[in-house]
Design an enzyme around this catalytic site. Structure first.
Site, short mmCIF file in Angstrom:
data_model
loop_
_atom_site.label_atom_id
_atom_site.label_comp_id
_atom_site.label_asym_id
_atom_site.label_seq_id
_atom_site.Cartn_x
_atom_site.Cartn_y
_atom_site.Cartn_z
N GLU A 131 0.86 -1.18 0.00
CA GLU A 131 0.00 0.00 0.00
C GLU A 131 0.90 1.24 0.00
OE1 GLU A 131 -3.44 -0.45 2.32
OE2 GLU A 131 -4.24 1.47 1.72
N GLU B 132 -2.28 0.53 13.36
CA GLU B 132 -3.37 0.96 12.50
C GLU B 132 -4.73 0.80 13.19
OE1 GLU B 132 -3.78 -1.56 9.05
OE2 GLU B 132 -4.95 -0.06 7.98
#
Ligand code: BGC
Length: 908
Positions: free
Chosen positions: A494, A758
């Site tokens: 990502e 996260e």
């Protein structure tokens, strides 16, 4: 105090910056801005005047007639962003500059240490050609047959080695190398590395814009034979990028290309320019492949000793293909370069059940591994990188998704071998070394931390280990993710410039580092990514994920320039971004004429990764719409466009009203009744005044109802502690910040986190790891609580006026669980320090603010009865000692100051 003042010495101008960078090279700004800060002892220090001199030689600086710009003495206390107004700047020219200042008594300082900026091509077309490896016919094999012998599961490309010889027959006065790539490059001259940049030229939308670097290579050259050489890799250009698993990725192009321009000026005034052309030759070397995400495979037996020096026989090397399709805009780098910023020694090494030796660096970090080993020739050593371990001590890499982050080194067998990959970056704390029979020494592995070179501007030390670790985790999240662009995460497939992540974290980021130039560059990426309809994207650069931006994501296009304005006073960036900001507002308005934002919300992520309760997406979207309308009104006022300011003020009022009508009940309850709903409504001023206390009560009730736990996702969390503190619930803010039970920051810390996770439930005792499909252990978003640590706990804040800390608001807020807090922050105007200590007698507070600033100090204390300033009792305006809560307010000039807020009157 008078005596302090009369003995103090002249002010000192320091930290000279041009366009917010130290001595930038290759600057393409027509009217660059010059800034400095002033330091001086004593109190109430102020610059009363300044003088700037700019000249093309050092000598000319002392000759009033030889100056390119001379301000003379200007009466002003401003130290930031003096716009160059001298002779038109020449391209590719070094400008030296000096400044001196007069203090409040009219005493002049010495000249500051000499600084410079060096212009680039200043808008002239990029002068150099482009070279790349030859393109292949349909049935041709890529490169030499020997590569076929290796496994290349990713079909990633090798690193091309380019070289070009030349002879110098005259003495050299100076030389500059300007270089860029569609891809990533490193240059060498006569075997010596040029500069220290890593992964240059960084990442921009290569369809639209490319940056180049300029290096002073005067002392790289020698009389006679010379060689300029380059390594060229795929990087973000044609390597793996984001979720894309296709080969070739072809988001920007299919193979990298290099462009360089070496200009040598001889002592006799003549010049020689060497450009990338058909006189260069290339070959592949020891890199079997190299990819930012996947890793690097390097067979050291294939090294080509001397390839980058004169005397090497390159007759078997190939002629490059000429030409490439660069974007129209190629300009000098706007932000700081990417560098190796520090090195971490391994803390321990253990043999794991899979035969590997697992090194622990003690810190989740981002960069690359330096390997130092002795092994026999041909020994294949694999370095796998992971953030956490499985219970059995093997590496947990499931969360990397398709990314491999694995480097392979094949040894030469010649003594100690030291190797670092060139164009690959990993997110990791642990390195599993495979392929060695015996346990390697600790020194075999070192972590090289890589990010954009920004000055770190803060420190925070408290009596709470948890708070100290929280601050460190936030800082490490920033070190790990400010790499080319602000990325969401550094490990999995990502690593994109997600807009919401960046906007929620920007304020925190600007405490930790001087991020002005870095974000200026990224804001250009955001503007480049705006659609013709006015839509900002979800990620910038947009290439790997072309969708238009969701609420709070696209809104970053407005929030980022306004935040930079508040923190650094950057009006120029605001003015440049303004048309794009306005286009975004009109885009939202066109699609949502009644003020409730439900259309054109695209991926509409809501309060991403909240826990257990979902804030209605339309509420989140509308709240953000109102917020960006209000920011636009401020931007228009700052830029002196009153008709726009009136328009956006009215728009804000309409959205606010629509918000209340649609989402709010009479008792101030909001639809969804979630923490984030109240936080956004309070932070963005969406509640009617009389219902603010009710909204606060609903919020507090929600948190208390969960035993003092949060549910907020990326968007709500930023406002959680600040809003509670602002509305008189500081104790609850402390409780949340210091909580160790799930979910909380403390829970991750108690479970070994050295960066911000996260997800709140990235790992829990109950469920183990979250789904590996999305479980990064290094995402800075939930670390936006950093702004509360500085703004509330330490109590330093800017007044958000754009004065860039000209007025400093100091409001230390001690709370339960912390007895001491000492913070330091390097503001654009100099160091600010704030320290409080709680004892039985009360609170002692000391602070320091730099010259040219005004400190507005507010001391609030429960049950306090007296206040001492510099040891003397004082009764400031607004202080009440007959009530339970006292509030003292002072306005003080620069210098250090001491207060004590006591529970009892001192005995004389
Ligand atoms: C990223 C985020 C991002 C989000 C959008 C995730 O995959 O890691 O940080 O903001 O997608 O919802």
């Amino acid at each position: 105090m008078e005596s302090v003042r009369s003995t103090c010495s002249a002010l000192r101008p320091e930290r000279l910056r041009c366009e917010h960078l130290v001595d930038p090279m290759g600057l393409d700004e027509v009217a660059p801005r010059l800034s400095w800060s002033v330091a001086g002892d004593g109190r109430d220090r102020r610059q009363s005047a300044y003088e700037i001199r700019v000249a093309t030689t050092r000598e000319a600086l002392s000759d009033e007639h030889g100056l390119a710009w001379h301000t003379g003495r200007v009466e002003s206390d401003e130290t930031l962003d003096h716009v160059y107004q001298g002779e038109p700047l020449q391209a590719c020219t070094r400008y030296w500059w000096l400044v001196r200042v007069w203090d409040e008594r009219g005493v002049v300082s010495g000249w500051a240490d000499l600084a410079f900026f060096e212009t680039g091509f200043m808008g002239a077309p990029w002068p150099a050609g482009w070279i790349s490896e030859r393109s292949l016919g349909a049935d041709e094999e890529y490169e030499t047959p020997r590569l076929a012998a290796y496994d290349n599961p990713f079909q990633a490309l090798s690193v091309a080695h380019f070289r070009r010889s030349f002879v110098l027959d005259r003495p050299v006065a100076s030389a500059r190398l300007h270089a860029t790539a569609l891809g990533v490059y490193e240059m060498l001259i006569n075997g010596r590395r040029v500069g220290e940049d890593v992964l240059a030229p960084g990442w921009t939308d290569y369809h639209t814009r490319l940056e180049y670097q300029t290096y002073d290579v005067s002392d790289h050259l020698v009389a006679g034979d010379n060689v300029v050489a380059a390594l060229l890799g795929e990087g973000w250009y044609s390597g793996y990028l984001g979720f894309n698993r296709k080969r070739p990725a072809n988001i920007y192009g299919v193979k990298p290309a290099l462009s360089a321009f070496l200009v040598i000026t001889f002592v006799d005034g003549t010049r020689l320019a060497i450009s990338t052309d058909d006189a260069w030759r290339y070959s592949r070397g020891p890199h079997i492949y190299s990819d930012v995400l996947m890793g690097e495979h390097y067979d050291a037996r294939l090294m080509m000793p001397g390839w980058n020096r004169p005397g090497f026989d390159d007759r078997t090397w190939h002629e490059p293909e000429l030409g490439a399709t660069p974007p129209r805009s190629i300009h000098g780098a706007r932000g700081p370069a990417i560098r190796v910023m520090r090195r971490l020694a391994a803390k321990s090494v253990k043999a794991a059940s899979d035969g590997s030796f697992v090194f622990d660096l003690g810190q989740n970090m981002v960069g690359r591994t330096c390997l130092r080993i002795r092994a026999e020739r041909g020994r294949v050593i694999r370095l796998r990188h992971g953030e956490v371990l499985h219970e059995d001590g093997t590496l947990y890499v499931e969360n990397l998704r398709s990314t491999r982050q694995e480097d392979i080194y094949v040894a030469t067998g010649e003594g100690e071998e030291v190797w670092e990959p060139t164009f690959s970056v990993h997110g990791f704390r642990y390195v599993a070394v495979h392929g060695l029979a015996d346990a390697p020494p600790l020194e075999a592995i070192e972590g090289c931390v890589i990010h954009n070179a920004m000055e770190e501007t803060s420190s925070l030390e408290t009596s709470s280990d948890l708070v100290n670790r929280l601050y460190a985790n936030i800082l490490w999240g920033q070190r790990g993710n400010f790499l080319a662009v602000p990325t969401d995460c550094p490990q999995r497939d990502e690593r994109l410039g997600w807009l919401a992540d960046a906007q929620v974290f920007l304020r925190t980021a600007s405490w930790n580092m001087d991020v002005q130039a870095f974000f200026t560059k990224w804001m250009i990426d955001v503007l480049d990514a705006q659609s013709p309809e006015g839509a900002f994207p979800d990620v910038a650069p947009r290439g790997p994920l072309p969708q238009d931006g969701a609420p709070a994501w696209g809104d970053a296009g407005v929030i980022v320039p306004m935040t930079l304005y508040e923190r650094y006073g950057d009006e120029r960036l605001l003015a440049r971004a303004y048309p794009g900001m306005a286009a975004w507002l009109h885009y939202i308005r066109r699609h949502n004429p009644d003020g409730i934002r439900t259309e054109a919300c695209h991926a509409n992520f809501g309060d991403w990764l909240s826990l257990g309760e979902q804030t209605p997406k339309a509420l989140v979207a509308t709240a953000y719409y109102a917020h960006v309308a209000a920011l636009m009104a401020r931007a228009a006022t700052i830029l002196k466009i009153p008709e726009d300011a009136a328009f956006y003020d009215a728009l804000f009022a309409r959205i606010r009203e629509a918000f209340q009508r649609r989402f709010m009940a009479k008792d101030g309850r909001l639809e969804g009744n979630t923490q984030t709903a109240y936080l956004l409504a309070l932070a963005f001023d969406l509640m009617p005044d009389h219902l603010v206390p009710r909204a606060v009560a609903h919020l507090v009730e929600n948190i208390e109802g969960r035993g003092g736990h949060l549910t907020t996702g990326f968007l709500g969390v930023r406002h959680l502690c600040p809003i509670l503190t602002q509305h008189g619930h500081s104790d609850l803010a402390y409780r949340l910040a210091l909580n160790e039970s799930y979910p909380s920051w403390g829970y991750s810390i108690a479970n070994g986190a050295t960066t911000i996770w996260e997800r709140w439930d990235g790992w829990t005792g109950e469920k183990g790891f979250q789904s590996p499909k999305m479980n990064s252990f290094n995402h800075y978003s939930l670390g936006s609580v950093g702004e509360w640590l500085f703004g509330a706990m330490a109590g330093i804040d800017d007044d958000r006026s754009g004065g860039a800390f000209r007025k400093i608001r100091l409001r230390p807020t001690p709370g339960p669980g912390v007895d001491r807090c000492a913070a330091r922050f390097l503001s654009p105007r100099g160091w600010i320090a704030s320290e409080w200590v709680r004892s039985q007698d009360g609170i002692s507070y000391a602070f320091e603010v730099p010259a040219n600033t005004l400190a507005i100090v507010e001391l609030v204390a429960k049950g306090a009865v007296s206040i001492l300033r510099d040891g003397e009792e004082t009764t400031p305006l607004g202080w009440t000692d007959d009530r339970d809560r006292g509030r003292a307010k002072f306005e003080l000039g620069s210098g250090s100051h001491r207060f004590a807020v006591l529970n009892a009157r001192p005995q004389h």
